[in-house]
Write a protein that holds these residues in place. Structure first.
Motif, mmCIF file in Angstrom:
data_model
loop_
_atom_site.group_PDB
_atom_site.id
_atom_site.type_symbol
_atom_site.label_atom_id
_atom_site.label_comp_id
_atom_site.label_asym_id
_atom_site.label_seq_id
_atom_site.Cartn_x
_atom_site.Cartn_y
_atom_site.Cartn_z
ATOM 1 N N THR A 62 101.853 -35.831 74.418
ATOM 2 C CA THR A 62 101.672 -37.583 73.646
ATOM 3 C C THR A 62 101.652 -38.124 74.424
ATOM 4 N N TYR A 63 100.707 -38.785 75.799
ATOM 5 C CA TYR A 63 100.363 -39.154 76.459
ATOM 6 C C TYR A 63 99.668 -38.891 77.293
ATOM 7 N N ASP A 64 98.642 -39.127 78.409
ATOM 8 C CA ASP A 64 97.567 -38.523 79.359
ATOM 9 C C ASP A 64 98.083 -38.041 80.520
ATOM 10 N N GLU A 65 98.106 -37.101 80.750
ATOM 11 C CA GLU A 65 98.327 -36.495 81.886
ATOM 12 C C GLU A 65 97.892 -35.683 83.226
ATOM 13 N N MET A 66 97.690 -35.177 84.147
ATOM 14 C CA MET A 66 97.089 -35.117 85.168
ATOM 15 C C MET A 66 98.064 -34.070 85.959
ATOM 16 N N PHE A 94 94.271 -33.712 80.710
ATOM 17 C CA PHE A 94 95.029 -33.576 79.557
ATOM 18 C C PHE A 94 94.970 -34.000 78.722
ATOM 19 N N PRO A 95 94.115 -35.059 77.780
ATOM 20 C CA PRO A 95 94.061 -36.284 77.557
ATOM 21 C C PRO A 95 95.047 -36.014 76.538
ATOM 22 N N LYS A 96 95.684 -37.661 76.261
ATOM 23 C CA LYS A 96 96.954 -37.429 74.962
ATOM 24 C C LYS A 96 96.168 -37.090 74.016
ATOM 25 N N GLU A 118 109.894 -42.301 82.213
ATOM 26 C CA GLU A 118 110.868 -40.889 82.588
ATOM 27 C C GLU A 118 111.683 -40.019 81.353
ATOM 28 N N GLY A 119 111.450 -38.597 81.346
ATOM 29 C CA GLY A 119 111.996 -37.694 80.595
ATOM 30 C C GLY A 119 111.453 -38.211 79.413
ATOM 31 N N GLY A 120 110.077 -38.784 79.055
ATOM 32 C CA GLY A 120 109.771 -38.490 77.978
ATOM 33 C C GLY A 120 108.680 -37.329 77.580
ATOM 34 N N ALA A 121 108.637 -36.226 78.412
ATOM 35 C CA ALA A 121 107.290 -35.214 78.348
ATOM 36 C C ALA A 121 108.362 -34.254 77.111
#
Length: 121
Positions: A62-66, A94-96, A118-121
């Motif tokens: 639900t967000y962008d991550e590397m 990993f795109p949203k 924070e904690g939003g994964a």
């Protein structure tokens, strides 16, 4: 002139930080740092993700991550049919909206940075 801002430091975090269990009985994730206090409109988090042999983790971002793989090995697949055997030194974006399946024949440890609270994964 604004006041100086200090950096944060976590000594030997790759060896000493143990991320908490987040799913099944083999998926662990923990935020080590967040920029939420300094930048509440566009926070970033960074930390460790560890997966042990067992139940695959299927996750929709639900967000962008590397992520960079630090230890072990991951099998990483998405819903487009793309599949990679990830080893130390491999880097991912990993795109949203991406749905990713993580598995491992033994264990894998990665460092991530995500554009989320924070904690939003």
């Amino acid at each position: 002139m604004s006041a100086p801002v200090a950096f944060r430091y976590s000594a030997q975090a790759q060896s000493n930080y143990k991320p908490p269990l987040i799913a099944n009985d083999n998926a662990f994730l923990g935020d080590v740092f967040t920029s939420e206090a300094e930048n509440p409109e566009k926070p970033m988090c960074a930390g460790f993700y560890r997966l042990e042999k067992g139940t695959p983790l299927v996750y929709t971002y639900t967000y962008d991550e590397m992520k960079i793989i630090l230890e072990g090995e991951f099998e990483i697949a998405d819903t487009t049919g793309q599949k990679v055997t990830a080893k130390p030194g491999d880097v991912f974006y990993f795109p949203k909206g991406a749905t990713i399946t993580f598995t491992t024949p033994s264990y894998g440890l990665g460092w991530f940075t995500g554009q989320r609270k924070e904690g939003g994964a």
